[in-house]
Design a protein around this motif. Structure first.
Motif, PDB file in Angstrom:
ATOM      1  N   ALA A  32      -3.020  15.454  57.055  1.00 35.26           N
ATOM      2  CA  ALA A  32      -3.927  16.284  57.856  1.00 35.26           C
ATOM      3  C   ALA A  32      -5.330  15.678  57.874  1.00 35.26           C
ATOM      4  CB  ALA A  32      -3.965  17.705  57.313  1.00 35.26           C
ATOM      5  N   LEU A  33      -5.799  15.159  56.739  1.00 31.11           N
ATOM      6  CA  LEU A  33      -7.105  14.496  56.705  1.00 31.11           C
ATOM      7  C   LEU A  33      -7.106  13.229  57.561  1.00 31.11           C
ATOM      8  CD1 LEU A  33      -8.127  14.827  52.938  1.00 31.11           C
ATOM      9  CD2 LEU A  33      -9.024  16.108  54.896  1.00 31.11           C
ATOM     10  N   TRP A  34      -6.006  12.486  57.495  1.00 31.46           N
ATOM     11  CA  TRP A  34      -5.869  11.257  58.273  1.00 31.46           C
ATOM     12  C   TRP A  34      -5.904  11.569  59.770  1.00 31.46           C
ATOM     13  CZ3 TRP A  34      -1.435   9.151  60.983  1.00 31.46           C
ATOM     14  CH2 TRP A  34      -1.551   7.806  61.304  1.00 31.46           C
ATOM     15  N   LEU A  35      -5.280  12.671  60.163  1.00 31.49           N
ATOM     16  CA  LEU A  35      -5.264  13.064  61.578  1.00 31.49           C
ATOM     17  C   LEU A  35      -6.651  13.469  62.068  1.00 31.49           C
ATOM     18  CD1 LEU A  35      -1.958  15.125  61.776  1.00 31.49           C
ATOM     19  CD2 LEU A  35      -2.423  12.905  62.826  1.00 31.49           C
ATOM     20  N   GLN A  36      -7.497  13.986  61.198  1.00 30.63           N
ATOM     21  CA  GLN A  36      -8.840  14.407  61.596  1.00 30.63           C
ATOM     22  C   GLN A  36      -9.782  13.233  61.832  1.00 30.63           C
ATOM     23  OE1 GLN A  36     -10.156  17.034  58.497  1.00 30.63           O
ATOM     24  NE2 GLN A  36      -9.235  18.835  59.464  1.00 30.63           N
ATOM     25  N   GLN A  37      -9.466  12.063  61.290  1.00 32.12           N
ATOM     26  CA  GLN A  37     -10.352  10.908  61.424  1.00 32.12           C
ATOM     27  C   GLN A  37     -10.493  10.462  62.877  1.00 32.12           C
ATOM     28  OE1 GLN A  37      -8.860   7.909  58.784  1.00 32.12           O
ATOM     29  NE2 GLN A  37      -9.667   8.934  56.970  1.00 32.12           N
ATOM     30  N   LYS A  38      -9.415  10.439  63.612  1.00 26.79           N
ATOM     31  CA  LYS A  38      -9.442  10.070  65.037  1.00 26.79           C
ATOM     32  C   LYS A  38      -8.554  11.053  65.792  1.00 26.79           C
ATOM     33  CE  LYS A  38     -10.181   5.146  64.400  1.00 26.79           C
ATOM     34  NZ  LYS A  38      -9.646   3.805  64.608  1.00 26.79           N
ATOM     35  N   PRO A  39      -9.049  12.242  66.066  1.00 29.61           N
ATOM     36  CA  PRO A  39      -8.205  13.269  66.690  1.00 29.61           C
ATOM     37  C   PRO A  39      -7.747  12.942  68.107  1.00 29.61           C
ATOM     38  CG  PRO A  39     -10.493  14.005  66.536  1.00 29.61           C
ATOM     39  CD  PRO A  39     -10.415  12.690  65.824  1.00 29.61           C
ATOM     40  N   LEU A  45      -1.588  11.024  66.236  1.00 24.05           N
ATOM     41  CA  LEU A  45      -1.232  12.446  66.285  1.00 24.05           C
ATOM     42  C   LEU A  45       0.289  12.628  66.249  1.00 24.05           C
ATOM     43  CD1 LEU A  45      -2.190  15.381  66.559  1.00 24.05           C
ATOM     44  CD2 LEU A  45      -2.010  15.094  69.031  1.00 24.05           C
ATOM     45  N   CYS A  49       2.107  14.296  63.001  1.00 23.49           N
ATOM     46  CA  CYS A  49       2.838  15.559  63.184  1.00 23.49           C
ATOM     47  C   CYS A  49       4.326  15.375  62.869  1.00 23.49           C
ATOM     48  CB  CYS A  49       2.642  16.096  64.592  1.00 23.49           C
ATOM     49  SG  CYS A  49       0.970  16.704  64.883  1.00 23.49           S
TER      50      CYS A  49
END
Length: 167
Positions: A32-39, A45, A49
Protein backbone atom coordinates in the motif's frame (compact mmCIF):
# COMPACT_ATOMS: atom_id res chain seq x y z
CA UNK A 1 -25.60 -41.24 17.98
CA UNK A 2 -22.88 -39.03 16.52
CA UNK A 3 -19.50 -38.54 18.15
CA UNK A 4 -17.34 -35.48 17.49
CA UNK A 5 -13.54 -35.53 17.66
CA UNK A 6 -12.11 -32.00 17.77
CA UNK A 7 -8.94 -31.03 15.94
CA UNK A 8 -6.80 -28.44 17.76
CA UNK A 9 -3.66 -26.64 16.66
CA UNK A 10 -0.28 -27.82 17.78
CA UNK A 11 1.72 -25.04 19.44
CA UNK A 12 4.19 -24.97 16.56
CA UNK A 13 1.48 -24.72 13.90
CA UNK A 14 -0.32 -21.96 15.82
CA UNK A 15 2.93 -20.01 16.16
CA UNK A 16 3.77 -20.48 12.49
CA UNK A 17 0.26 -19.40 11.44
CA UNK A 18 0.50 -16.22 13.54
CA UNK A 19 3.95 -15.48 12.14
CA UNK A 20 2.77 -16.04 8.55
CA UNK A 21 -0.26 -13.77 9.07
CA UNK A 22 2.00 -11.04 10.49
CA UNK A 23 4.25 -11.30 7.42
CA UNK A 24 1.20 -11.11 5.11
CA UNK A 25 -0.10 -8.02 6.93
CA UNK A 26 3.34 -6.40 6.72
CA UNK A 27 3.54 -7.18 2.96
CA UNK A 28 0.10 -5.68 2.35
CA UNK A 29 1.09 -2.57 4.33
CA UNK A 30 4.36 -2.20 2.36
CA UNK A 31 2.50 -2.76 -0.90
CA UNK A 32 0.00 0.00 0.00
CA UNK A 33 2.88 2.40 0.75
CA UNK A 34 4.55 1.44 -2.53
CA UNK A 35 1.32 2.18 -4.42
CA UNK A 36 1.12 5.67 -2.87
CA UNK A 37 4.55 6.67 -4.22
CA UNK A 38 3.32 6.95 -7.82
CA UNK A 39 -0.47 6.69 -7.78
CA UNK A 40 -0.80 7.53 -11.50
CA UNK A 41 1.41 4.62 -12.67
CA UNK A 42 -1.07 2.07 -14.10
CA UNK A 43 1.36 -0.87 -14.12
CA UNK A 44 2.26 -0.30 -10.49
CA UNK A 45 -1.42 -0.06 -9.54
CA UNK A 46 -2.37 -3.29 -11.34
CA UNK A 47 0.61 -5.22 -9.93
CA UNK A 48 0.07 -3.92 -6.39
CA UNK A 49 -3.66 -4.59 -6.34
CA UNK A 50 -3.13 -8.07 -7.81
CA UNK A 51 -0.50 -8.92 -5.16
CA UNK A 52 -2.78 -7.71 -2.35
CA UNK A 53 -5.71 -9.65 -3.82
CA UNK A 54 -3.68 -12.88 -4.06
CA UNK A 55 -2.55 -12.61 -0.43
CA UNK A 56 -6.10 -11.90 0.74
CA UNK A 57 -7.64 -14.78 -1.25
CA UNK A 58 -4.94 -17.20 -0.07
CA UNK A 59 -5.54 -16.23 3.56
CA UNK A 60 -9.34 -16.52 3.35
CA UNK A 61 -9.15 -19.84 1.48
CA UNK A 62 -6.69 -21.34 3.97
CA UNK A 63 -8.82 -20.17 6.91
CA UNK A 64 -12.06 -21.54 5.42
CA UNK A 65 -10.44 -24.88 4.54
CA UNK A 66 -8.93 -25.67 7.95
CA UNK A 67 -10.26 -28.66 9.86
CA UNK A 68 -12.55 -28.27 12.88
CA UNK A 69 -12.86 -31.96 13.62
CA UNK A 70 -14.24 -35.35 12.66
CA UNK A 71 -17.81 -36.46 13.27
CA UNK A 72 -18.70 -40.16 13.21
CA UNK A 73 -22.30 -41.29 12.81
CA UNK A 74 -23.68 -44.79 12.39
CA UNK A 75 -23.00 -44.83 8.65
CA UNK A 76 -20.76 -41.83 7.83
CA UNK A 77 -17.51 -40.17 8.81
CA UNK A 78 -17.58 -36.38 8.27
CA UNK A 79 -14.43 -34.30 8.03
CA UNK A 80 -15.71 -30.91 9.25
CA UNK A 81 -13.98 -27.80 7.94
CA UNK A 82 -14.60 -24.16 8.89
CA UNK A 83 -16.74 -23.98 5.76
CA UNK A 84 -18.07 -27.24 4.39
CA UNK A 85 -17.39 -30.88 5.06
CA UNK A 86 -16.26 -34.09 3.40
CA UNK A 87 -18.58 -37.08 3.85
CA UNK A 88 -17.23 -40.63 3.71
CA UNK A 89 -19.48 -43.67 4.09
CA UNK A 90 -18.03 -45.95 6.76
CA UNK A 91 -18.70 -48.92 4.44
CA UNK A 92 -16.26 -47.39 1.93
CA UNK A 93 -13.36 -47.12 4.40
CA UNK A 94 -10.74 -49.75 3.59
CA UNK A 95 -8.59 -48.86 6.57
CA UNK A 96 -7.98 -46.08 9.06
CA UNK A 97 -4.70 -45.83 10.97
CA UNK A 98 -2.40 -43.44 12.76
CA UNK A 99 0.06 -41.53 10.55
CA UNK A 100 3.29 -40.56 12.22
CA UNK A 101 4.36 -37.49 10.24
CA UNK A 102 3.54 -35.27 7.28
CA UNK A 103 6.53 -32.92 7.29
CA UNK A 104 8.69 -34.89 4.86
CA UNK A 105 5.92 -35.73 2.39
CA UNK A 106 5.99 -33.97 -0.98
CA UNK A 107 3.50 -31.13 -1.47
CA UNK A 108 1.99 -31.57 -4.92
CA UNK A 109 -0.55 -28.77 -4.62
CA UNK A 110 -0.77 -27.77 -1.00
CA UNK A 111 0.52 -25.60 1.78
CA UNK A 112 1.93 -26.24 5.20
CA UNK A 113 2.01 -23.55 7.82
CA UNK A 114 -0.87 -21.18 7.19
CA UNK A 115 -3.72 -22.65 9.29
CA UNK A 116 -2.17 -26.10 9.03
CA UNK A 117 -1.44 -28.58 6.24
CA UNK A 118 -3.92 -28.45 3.38
CA UNK A 119 -3.97 -29.85 -0.16
CA UNK A 120 -2.58 -32.72 -2.21
CA UNK A 121 0.52 -34.46 -0.90
CA UNK A 122 2.51 -37.55 -1.88
CA UNK A 123 4.61 -40.14 -0.11
CA UNK A 124 5.98 -43.51 -1.15
CA UNK A 125 3.73 -45.52 1.19
CA UNK A 126 0.34 -44.01 0.20
CA UNK A 127 0.96 -42.30 -3.12
CA UNK A 128 -1.24 -39.22 -3.55
CA UNK A 129 -3.41 -38.17 -0.64
CA UNK A 130 -5.49 -35.19 0.44
CA UNK A 131 -4.50 -33.61 3.76
CA UNK A 132 -6.44 -31.35 6.11
CA UNK A 133 -4.54 -31.13 9.37
CA UNK A 134 -3.59 -28.52 11.94
CA UNK A 135 -1.58 -30.77 14.24
CA UNK A 136 1.18 -32.90 12.77
CA UNK A 137 1.37 -35.08 15.90
CA UNK A 138 -2.23 -36.38 15.86
CA UNK A 139 -2.67 -37.56 12.29
CA UNK A 140 -5.09 -40.17 11.00
CA UNK A 141 -4.90 -41.75 7.56
CA UNK A 142 -8.28 -42.72 6.05
CA UNK A 143 -8.14 -44.91 2.93
CA UNK A 144 -11.19 -45.45 0.72
CA UNK A 145 -11.42 -47.28 -2.60
CA UNK A 146 -10.59 -44.18 -4.64
CA UNK A 147 -9.02 -41.65 -2.25
CA UNK A 148 -6.77 -41.33 0.76
CA UNK A 149 -7.22 -38.58 3.36
CA UNK A 150 -4.90 -37.48 6.14
CA UNK A 151 -6.58 -35.47 8.89
CA UNK A 152 -5.72 -34.40 12.43
CA UNK A 153 -7.77 -35.35 15.46
CA UNK A 154 -7.04 -34.67 19.15
CA UNK A 155 -8.29 -38.06 20.36
CA UNK A 156 -7.21 -40.17 17.41
CA UNK A 157 -6.80 -43.30 19.55
CA UNK A 158 -10.51 -43.17 20.47
CA UNK A 159 -11.44 -42.61 16.82
CA UNK A 160 -9.44 -45.66 15.74
CA UNK A 161 -10.99 -47.73 18.51
CA UNK A 162 -14.51 -46.57 17.62
CA UNK A 163 -14.06 -47.58 13.99
CA UNK A 164 -12.50 -50.91 15.01
CA UNK A 165 -9.09 -50.31 13.51
CA UNK A 166 -5.65 -50.97 14.99
CA UNK A 167 -3.78 -48.01 16.53
Amino acid sequence: MAQFFKSSYSKGMLLFTILTLCIFIYCIFRMALWLQQKPDDAHRLVFGCLAILILAILTVYAYASQIKGIEVTSDHLFIKKKIGEIAIKTDNIQYIRHKKDIMWDVRLWGISGLFGHFGWFWNQRNGNYFAIANNGNNLVEIKTANKCYVVSCDRYEELLELLGQPK
